[in-house]
Enzyme design. Structure first.
Site, short mmCIF file in Angstrom:
data_model
loop_
_atom_site.label_atom_id
_atom_site.label_comp_id
_atom_site.label_asym_id
_atom_site.label_seq_id
_atom_site.Cartn_x
_atom_site.Cartn_y
_atom_site.Cartn_z
N ASP A 162 -85.61 -48.68 -19.93
CA ASP A 162 -85.02 -47.39 -19.40
C ASP A 162 -83.21 -47.93 -19.44
OD1 ASP A 162 -84.75 -45.12 -18.33
OD2 ASP A 162 -83.45 -46.17 -17.40
N TYR A 186 -83.96 -38.15 -3.69
CA TYR A 186 -84.33 -38.88 -4.84
C TYR A 186 -85.13 -39.69 -6.11
CZ TYR A 186 -87.17 -38.04 -9.33
OH TYR A 186 -88.12 -38.61 -9.96
N ASN A 229 -92.99 -34.40 -12.93
CA ASN A 229 -91.56 -36.11 -12.86
C ASN A 229 -91.65 -36.76 -11.68
OD1 ASN A 229 -89.22 -37.40 -13.33
ND2 ASN A 229 -88.35 -36.74 -12.41
N GLY A 263 -82.96 -41.11 -9.10
CA GLY A 263 -81.63 -40.86 -9.77
C GLY A 263 -81.00 -40.43 -9.74
N CYS A 281 -88.45 -39.30 -22.48
CA CYS A 281 -89.24 -38.56 -24.02
C CYS A 281 -89.61 -40.33 -24.56
CB CYS A 281 -87.94 -38.45 -24.62
SG CYS A 281 -87.65 -37.14 -24.31
N ARG A 327 -83.30 -35.63 -11.31
CA ARG A 327 -81.70 -35.69 -11.31
C ARG A 327 -80.92 -34.05 -11.29
NH1 ARG A 327 -80.14 -36.73 -15.53
NH2 ARG A 327 -82.10 -36.93 -16.67
N ARG A 347 -93.17 -40.54 -9.92
CA ARG A 347 -92.58 -41.48 -10.70
C ARG A 347 -93.72 -42.72 -9.75
NH1 ARG A 347 -88.35 -41.91 -14.54
NH2 ARG A 347 -87.55 -39.63 -15.47
N ASN A 388 -97.37 -45.63 -32.37
CA ASN A 388 -95.62 -46.20 -32.99
C ASN A 388 -95.41 -47.38 -33.50
OD1 ASN A 388 -95.38 -43.27 -32.00
ND2 ASN A 388 -95.09 -43.76 -30.06
N HIS A 427 -77.98 -45.95 -22.71
CA HIS A 427 -80.25 -45.45 -22.37
C HIS A 427 -81.47 -45.68 -22.84
CE1 HIS A 427 -82.70 -41.73 -20.19
NE2 HIS A 427 -82.57 -42.49 -19.53
N SER A 483 -84.60 -38.36 -21.18
CA SER A 483 -85.11 -38.92 -20.17
C SER A 483 -86.41 -38.24 -20.47
CB SER A 483 -85.01 -37.79 -18.71
OG SER A 483 -83.75 -38.72 -18.83
N LYS A 540 -78.72 -44.97 -12.87
CA LYS A 540 -77.94 -44.18 -13.46
C LYS A 540 -76.60 -44.28 -13.34
CE LYS A 540 -81.27 -43.70 -16.50
NZ LYS A 540 -82.69 -42.63 -15.98
P1 GTP Z 1 -86.96 -41.78 -18.34
O1 GTP Z 1 -87.36 -42.65 -16.82
O2 GTP Z 1 -87.02 -40.56 -17.59
O3 GTP Z 1 -86.12 -42.74 -18.98
O4 GTP Z 1 -88.12 -41.29 -19.05
P2 GTP Z 1 -89.13 -42.45 -20.84
O5 GTP Z 1 -88.06 -42.01 -21.78
O6 GTP Z 1 -89.13 -43.88 -19.98
O7 GTP Z 1 -91.01 -42.02 -20.71
P3 GTP Z 1 -91.63 -41.88 -20.91
O8 GTP Z 1 -91.68 -43.61 -21.95
O9 GTP Z 1 -92.02 -42.25 -19.16
O10 GTP Z 1 -92.67 -41.14 -21.07
C1 GTP Z 1 -92.96 -39.73 -20.62
C2 GTP Z 1 -94.19 -38.46 -20.92
O11 GTP Z 1 -93.40 -39.18 -23.01
C3 GTP Z 1 -95.49 -39.30 -20.77
O12 GTP Z 1 -95.79 -38.18 -19.91
C4 GTP Z 1 -95.52 -40.15 -21.77
O13 GTP Z 1 -97.42 -39.95 -22.00
C5 GTP Z 1 -95.34 -39.28 -23.30
N1 GTP Z 1 -95.40 -39.41 -24.21
C6 GTP Z 1 -94.22 -40.69 -24.32
N2 GTP Z 1 -94.55 -41.54 -25.01
C7 GTP Z 1 -95.61 -40.58 -26.11
C8 GTP Z 1 -95.94 -40.59 -27.73
O14 GTP Z 1 -96.07 -41.01 -29.49
N3 GTP Z 1 -96.22 -39.57 -28.35
C9 GTP Z 1 -97.04 -38.20 -27.22
N4 GTP Z 1 -97.41 -37.02 -27.80
N5 GTP Z 1 -96.25 -38.14 -25.61
C10 GTP Z 1 -95.70 -39.75 -25.25
C1 SPV Z 2 -84.12 -40.02 -16.59
O1 SPV Z 2 -83.95 -39.38 -15.64
O2 SPV Z 2 -84.33 -40.95 -16.98
C2 SPV Z 2 -85.00 -41.35 -15.22
C3 SPV Z 2 -85.06 -41.26 -14.13
O3 SPV Z 2 -84.97 -42.66 -16.19
S1 SPV Z 2 -83.87 -41.16 -12.72
O4 SPV Z 2 -83.49 -42.52 -12.18
O5 SPV Z 2 -83.86 -40.30 -11.52
O6 SPV Z 2 -82.57 -40.75 -13.16
MN MN Z 3 -84.30 -42.71 -18.00
#
Ligand code: GTP
Ligand code: SPV
Ligand code: MN
Length: 583
Positions: free
Chosen positions: A275, A197, A366, A199, A250, A69, A368, A495, A226, A248, A206
């Site tokens: 999401d 791309y 990033n 988002g 996280c 994004r 996906r 967690n 979000h 994002s 989004k």
């Molecule tokens: P968006 O799709 O961008 O909104 O992201 P999201 O919040 O769904 O994040 P996602 O679950 O895809 O995790 C992003 C990154 O963080 C990945 O590389 C995961 O492996 C890492 N991650 C997720 N949960 C944990 C955790 O509990 N601990 C650690 N150390 N890393 C984590």
């Molecule tokens: C984010 O960036 O929070 C995503 C990926 O979930 S996107 O759809 O590109 O916004």
């Molecule tokens: Mn997101």
């Protein structure tokens, strides 16, 4: 495909502007999907992966300058600048339309315009909303077919109504200098150009389901957030729902699909969404959540059988991978953090030959996967429930190397809104720009709030007054680092140990101690049976360093100063109260 006058006259206007050679309506049939896939492969837009190992799966590479994004090119165009607020880029609608018309002028000449009628939310739900996206990208069409509900049925539900979000996208030249992601909330319109791309171009996600929808929710008395939505089933078979907002990349997708550790086998997590959540007050006085999406657009790197096996299983068929490594030995995919040895050779996300010795990443950080939610092994039975699910707890969180403890509970709704409003997190590869810089990201919505964020805080406070039985509000941080820069908390499946404390608190079953920042568990309150973590580390994870927090308050004040008089008094009160408790 429709006689809807509003749709047809808008389409004529957009055709006149962009002058495509052809117009193709997307009906959502498998026949049409197969045709689009075949065309995309023939044109080099998609690469067909090993159909025995990964049936229906394809790989796509975006342009090198177009991998995330672009927040600095994203605009909220309202008549009054104050309505977009200090955290959004703003331009007056007439000025922006004029600028964009020049860019869109004739840009689909020689190309096909696809008309994608889509629905956010399940069919028959009173909360669902309709959009129509016009695009010249087959990749967008095929992704939208996974991420939203698309086709003839949507037009039937729309009928003669003009209540739909008008979305226009053109790839044009993928020129970063002229890339625009523009929202016109006052006329339900989104125009984006010069990107291909995620988002930026899957406009249901989004752009609609957060930026436009948050504006709608503000007017209509609901919230677009979000947030992931998960159901946590205890060994007795009772399911409680949690909504969690993390910025994002996280950890939302990971938490939403969590698999309990061995010691806590009797528990089970069910995924409702990973999401986006649309939240409304239910007839029973609780807050209810629906996931408006139909698929997952998840981060690939770091996804493995150890971290998120459910996500991996979800992507075993009918999935589009974007910017991952192609393993040329068997035409499968790979990314950093996937199990086992890296492939001996492959083609990296830029399209270059790659070996583990290349010294560059095979997959973009990033990169996906786009996968249908229904394929998720732990998809909730309530995934398509028209009214959604009742939320017991709202959880905020982010990446904080220091400062934020593993978990704490807000004193009440107003304090919880303050906790959300003061969220901060290290930036990630999900947006263009520097990675790892701590920034303020209230409710994980800083890139997605479609109106003045001061009014957004006020809306949260207002909602709290209207919910007879509001969820409790918590804050978590899985990302605290030790002196050696290693994560102190194992994260992922473990967690669940924190979620259990959270739900126990909601039911009045767990202890907590009152601290300056909120209620914290004692070390004994978090079940660490079977975990390789010392009592000392857990103490540290649950510690609140007052001097660090005093600095934190200074950062919060600086951020809130942006909003001037528009900042709700309650937020000012909470910051004073926090300062006093820290003194
Ligand atoms: P968006 O799709 O961008 O909104 O992201 P999201 O919040 O769904 O994040 P996602 O679950 O895809 O995790 C992003 C990154 O963080 C990945 O590389 C995961 O492996 C890492 N991650 C997720 N949960 C944990 C955790 O509990 N601990 C650690 N150390 N890393 C984590
Ligand atoms: C984010 O960036 O929070 C995503 C990926 O979930 S996107 O759809 O590109 O916004
Ligand atoms: Mn997101």
């Amino acid at each position: 495909m429709t006689n809807n006058k509003a749709v047809l006259s808008w389409l004529e206007e957009m055709k006149a502007l962009t002058t495509p050679d052809n117009v193709v309506w997307i009906d959502g049939t498998q026949e049409q999907i197969d045709k689009l896939r075949a065309e995309a492969v023939a044109e080099g837009e998609l690469f067909k992966l090993n159909q025995e190992k990964l049936p229906g799966c394809y790989l796509h590479r975006t342009a090198e300058n177009d991998v995330a994004r672009v927040e600095d090119r994203t605009f909220i165009c309202t008549t009054k600048k104050e309505d977009a607020g200090p955290t959004n880029n703003w331009e007056a609608p007439d000025v922006m339309y004029a600028k964009l018309r020049k860019l869109f002028d004739g840009c689909m000449k020689g190309r096909t315009m696809y008309v994608i009628p889509y629905m956010m939310g399940s069919y028959g739900s009173p909360f669902s909303k309709i959009g129509i996206e016009l695009t010249d990208s087959r990749y967008v069409v095929l992704n939208m077919l996974i991420m939203t509900r698309v086709g003839t049925k949507v037009l039937e539900e729309l009928g003669d109504s003009d209540d739909f979000v008008k979305c226009l996208h053109a790839k044009k030249d993928i020129d970063a200098e002229n890339r625009y992601i523009c929202h016109f909330p006052e006329d339900n319109t989104i125009w984006t150009i010069n990107s291909g791309y995620g988002g930026n171009v899957l406009l249901g996600k989004k752009c609609f389901a957060l930026r436009i929808a948050s504006h709608m929710g503000h007017k209509e008395g609901w919230m677009a957030e979000h947030m992931l939505i998960l159901g946590l089933e205890n060994p007795e078979g009772e399911v409680k729902y949690i909504a969690a907002a993390f910025p994002s990349a996280c950890g939302k997708t990971n938490l939403a699909m969590l698999i309990p550790p061995e010691m806590l086998k009797g528990y089970k997590v069910w995924t409702v969404g990973d999401d986006i959540a649309w939240l409304r007050i239910g007839k029973d006085g609780r807050l209810w959540a629906v996931n408006p999406e139909a698929g997952f657009f998840g981060v690939a790197p770091g996804t493995s059988t150890k971290t998120n096996p459910n996500a991996l299983k979800t992507t075993m068929k009918d999935t589009i991978f974007t910017n991952v490594l192609l393993n040329t030995a068997d035409n499968t995919v790979w990314w950093e953090g996937l199990d086992g040895e890296p492939p001996k050779e492959g083609i990296d996300w830029k399209g270059n030959p790659w070996t583990p010795e290349s010294g560059v990443k095979g997959a973009h950080p990033n990169s996906r996967f786009t996968a249908p939610a229904k394929q998720c092994p732990c998809i909730s039975s309530e995934f398509e429930a028209p009214e959604g699910v009742p939320i017991s707890a709202i959880v905020f969180g982010g990446r904080r190397a220091k400062t934020a403890p593993l978990v704490y509970e807000a004193f009440d709704w107003q304090h919880g809104v303050f906790v959300g409003a003061t969220m901060a997190s290290e930036t990630t590869a999900a947006a263009a720009g520097a990675v790892g810089v701590v920034r303020r990201d209230p409710m994980a919505m800083i890139p997605f709030c479609g109106y003045n964020m001061a009014d957004y805080f006020a809306h949260w406070l207002e909602m709290g007054k209207k919910i007879p039985n509001p969820p409790k509000i918590f804050h978590v941080n899985w990302f605290r680092l030790d002196e050696n820069g290693k994560f102190m908390w194992p994260g992922f499946g473990d967690n669940l140990r924190v979620l259990n404390w959270i739900l126990d608190r909601c039911e009045g079953k767990a202890d907590a101690k009152e601290t300056a920042i909120g209620y914290l568990p004692e070390a004994k309150d978090i079940n660490i049976e079977g975990l390789d973590i010392s009592a000392e580390t857990l103490e540290k994870l649950l510690s609140v360093d007052k001097s660090v927090w005093k600095e934190e308050v200074e950062g919060q004040k600086e951020f809130f100063a942006k909003f001037g008089d528009r900042l709700p008094k309650e937020i000012k009160d909470e910051i004073e109260k926090l300062s006093a408790r820290l003194a």
